[in-house]
Design a protein around this motif. Sequence first.
Motif, short mmCIF file in Angstrom:
data_model
loop_
_atom_site.label_atom_id
_atom_site.label_comp_id
_atom_site.label_asym_id
_atom_site.label_seq_id
_atom_site.Cartn_x
_atom_site.Cartn_y
_atom_site.Cartn_z
N GLY A 1 0.85 -1.25 -0.17
CA GLY A 1 0.05 0.05 -0.13
C GLY A 1 0.93 1.26 -0.06
N GLU A 2 1.76 1.24 0.76
CA GLU A 2 2.74 2.41 0.81
C GLU A 2 3.36 2.65 -0.70
OE1 GLU A 2 7.25 3.15 2.77
OE2 GLU A 2 5.95 2.10 3.93
N MET B 1 -6.28 -2.08 -0.21
CA MET B 1 -6.26 -0.58 -0.78
C MET B 1 -7.30 0.13 -1.11
SD MET B 1 -2.83 -1.31 -3.40
CE MET B 1 -1.51 -2.23 -2.72
N GLY C 1 -9.91 1.78 0.37
CA GLY C 1 -10.16 2.98 1.07
C GLY C 1 -9.36 4.06 0.52
N ARG C 2 -8.18 3.54 0.18
CA ARG C 2 -7.40 4.86 -0.49
C ARG C 2 -7.39 4.89 -2.14
NH1 ARG C 2 -2.19 2.59 2.11
NH2 ARG C 2 -3.69 0.60 1.96
N LEU D 1 -1.22 5.85 -3.34
CA LEU D 1 -2.54 6.28 -3.39
C LEU D 1 -2.97 7.54 -2.99
CD1 LEU D 1 -4.15 2.53 -3.04
CD2 LEU D 1 -3.45 3.72 -5.28
N THR D 2 -3.56 8.48 -3.48
CA THR D 2 -4.17 9.52 -2.99
C THR D 2 -5.97 9.64 -2.98
OG1 THR D 2 -4.45 10.52 -5.23
CG2 THR D 2 -2.20 10.62 -4.16
N GLY D 3 -6.41 8.57 -3.25
CA GLY D 3 -7.80 8.62 -3.37
C GLY D 3 -8.53 8.50 -4.64
#
Length: 548
Positions: free
Chosen positions: A299-300, A324, A326-327, A304-306
């Motif tokens: 995930g890092e 992932m 949620g992001r 991701l920014t959404g």
Amino acid sequence: MLLKKNEIVEIEITGMTAEGSGVGRVEGIAVFVPGAAAGDRLKVRILKTAKTYAFGKIEEILEPSPERIESDCPCSEQCGGCAFRHITYAEELRAKENRVRDAIERIGGLQNPDIHPIVGAEHADGYRNKAQIPIGQDKQGNLIAGFYANHSHRIVQCDCCALQPKPFEQALDAFLEWARKSGESAYDETTHKGKLRHLYLRMAEGTGEVMVCMVVNGNGLKGEDSLAALLRERVDGLKSVLINSNREDTNVVLGRRFRTVWGQDFLTDRMCGLQFRISPLSFYQVNHAQAQRLYALAGEYAGLTGKETVLDLYCGTGTIGLSMAGRAGRVIGVEAVAQAVENARENAALNNIENAEFLCMDAAEAAQLLVQRGEHPDVVVLDPPRKGCAPELIRTVADMAPSRIVYVSCDPATLARDLKLFRELGYAAGLITPVDLFPRTKHVETVVCLSRKNPDDRIEIDLDLDELDITSAESKATYEEIKDYILKNYNLKVSSLYISQVKRKLGLEVGTNYNLPKSENTQVPQCPPEKETAITEALKHFSMVPFK
């Protein structure tokens, strides 16, 4: 010098192989020795020879390595599962990190790769949440269970594996007690007779739920209800007792048909703050604690920014993609196992995740389908099997032009091979982190972040050509109008760069600033044939080229 079989030589072990054997040299010949540790000085009996290498076994430890320890498992030397139980865990981690570095440099051709320190486990024992235990007979005809010896199908009896949790030991003890009284016989691979093939166990560590499945050469067992009753009495957290029918002459453990004897046909686990439903055939990482660390790293690296669309290939039950979601703006998961896809969809619903969809198909076919649909993922997550990715899949992923690729690998050699091909297609490996999901065994996972190379390597330029010089022909339709037309009629997304390439090919003028490269080494991507056809038809629609 050519070593001879049964010759005894003195050797100093200087390194470790990918299989966990020690390696040293005698007169320039590499000698591989199972159970050796880097720093050992040994007397070794040569068992097999070739021109440039040989295999041997330890006859005497003349001087032990400072990292050598006594194995705490009586089966470890015969079983071969725990390749590193004879050395300290710190030394094991160093060996695995060096293995990843060596593969990426030697096979992948990367110079000075950015490899972060390996993420070790807090607990090196009791972590496995899945076990496939073969059932057989000893020389006296007694029913036994254990694990196959290395490179064979000879069963090494083992009633208590240190890598497995307590409920697995409880389940095996209860099963063997029942089986020895039942009159059911062990399956014989030579004659293909006998009923009992394997005991298949799964556990959801986050909830403590346990599944026990008997793999049988037939449709069922005598006294199934009494077996289920004994398991319920003995096994902590038992939720599921199943029968799997496997009547094939095959080394594959599980057959296609499952039947529920007692309880439910799935487990529910908690991971990364989410709930996951696991069916018998679903892929699920075997180390719960380390899997959470692995997914956190993935995930890092995804950054991701959404807003991003994430394509999760080889998604299994959807664990990485859903962690992932949620992001991300959207998640598309792809998996070939139908039951796993069903679980992934259930897992999305279970966690009220509405921005994820899952496709049941081969990863390469799915990637091609998404290209045809005009899908442009911003991030692609790859978590392939040990054999790695097929070259055609890598090319298709590169053609999608995601800004980042997160590659989760369980084999450093195939990872390195695939990173080399990705580099040739314009993607450079950045951060690389090994993660030890399989303490005491030879296996190691690795997470890699790949990103599109800088302009000196390969770029795609999408200029707003409407703001540049416009010819009289161009005034009939803007680039945005052409894009909209193609999207509505052909379900394809095209760039201004591709439109300009097709216009120039058709003899139409384009802005004078079209595709000015920032360096002479820039490789400009060319418009794919299906998009060229769509653009040409759009230009005809807007009367910018004559119909033919």
